[in-house]
Design a protein around this motif. Sequence first.
Motif, mmCIF file in Angstrom:
data_model
loop_
_atom_site.group_PDB
_atom_site.id
_atom_site.type_symbol
_atom_site.label_atom_id
_atom_site.label_comp_id
_atom_site.label_asym_id
_atom_site.label_seq_id
_atom_site.Cartn_x
_atom_site.Cartn_y
_atom_site.Cartn_z
ATOM 1 N N ARG A 1 1.790 1.780 9.732
ATOM 2 C CA ARG A 1 1.088 2.086 10.977
ATOM 3 C C ARG A 1 -0.388 2.296 10.623
ATOM 4 O O ARG A 1 -0.702 3.124 9.771
ATOM 5 N N PRO A 2 -1.293 1.557 11.269
ATOM 6 C CA PRO A 2 -2.715 1.732 10.963
ATOM 7 C C PRO A 2 -3.220 3.086 11.451
ATOM 8 O O PRO A 2 -2.808 3.576 12.495
ATOM 9 N N TYR B 1 -6.801 4.810 12.385
ATOM 10 C CA TYR B 1 -8.159 4.408 12.713
ATOM 11 C C TYR B 1 -9.135 5.571 12.582
ATOM 12 O O TYR B 1 -8.811 6.713 12.905
ATOM 13 N N VAL C 1 -10.027 0.524 10.575
ATOM 14 C CA VAL C 1 -8.847 1.039 9.875
ATOM 15 C C VAL C 1 -9.305 1.785 8.629
ATOM 16 O O VAL C 1 -10.001 1.229 7.785
ATOM 17 N N PHE D 1 -3.388 3.507 6.194
ATOM 18 C CA PHE D 1 -2.115 3.158 6.820
ATOM 19 C C PHE D 1 -1.118 4.253 6.496
ATOM 20 O O PHE D 1 -1.160 4.848 5.420
ATOM 21 N N TYR E 1 -3.120 -6.665 4.279
ATOM 22 C CA TYR E 1 -2.673 -5.776 5.364
ATOM 23 C C TYR E 1 -3.638 -5.839 6.542
ATOM 24 O O TYR E 1 -3.215 -5.909 7.696
ATOM 25 N N LEU E 2 -4.936 -5.816 6.266
ATOM 26 C CA LEU E 2 -5.929 -5.905 7.345
ATOM 27 C C LEU E 2 -5.862 -7.251 8.045
ATOM 28 O O LEU E 2 -5.989 -7.326 9.276
ATOM 29 N N VAL F 1 -3.166 -9.193 8.393
ATOM 30 C CA VAL F 1 -1.964 -9.201 9.236
ATOM 31 C C VAL F 1 -2.224 -8.403 10.508
ATOM 32 O O VAL F 1 -1.871 -8.834 11.609
ATOM 33 N N LEU F 2 -2.849 -7.261 10.366
ATOM 34 C CA LEU F 2 -3.154 -6.424 11.524
ATOM 35 C C LEU F 2 -4.059 -7.148 12.521
ATOM 36 O O LEU F 2 -3.918 -6.993 13.732
ATOM 37 N N SER F 3 -4.946 -7.999 12.019
ATOM 38 C CA SER F 3 -5.864 -8.722 12.907
ATOM 39 C C SER F 3 -5.246 -9.983 13.512
ATOM 40 O O SER F 3 -5.906 -10.702 14.240
#
Length: 85
Positions: free
Chosen positions: A16-17, A19, A25, A28, A69-70, A72-74
């Motif tokens: 879970r990011p 912020y 971000v 996590f 990870y960043l 994938v989140l984007s």
Amino acid sequence: MEEILAAMPGSVVFLRPLYGLDGSVEDFELAAVSQETVDIGRRRGAELIGRSLLGTYQGFTGTGLWDAYLDVLSGADPHIGEGQS
């Protein structure tokens, strides 16, 4: 989510990011993991849930995995680790 991942075979992690005030971000949280997950500190499954990624693994920012990870989140494709298919 925790129940689903706990029942999955292999090492599966849901992050879970977290912020910062500027909206970027900063970290996590390990929100759910499969029971077979073992980290470099030999922590297993439920021991990992709720841990901060950067609090647990100092020096992780700036690594290729952090960048993945960043990505994938984007909206990039899911990340598949080494030796996984």
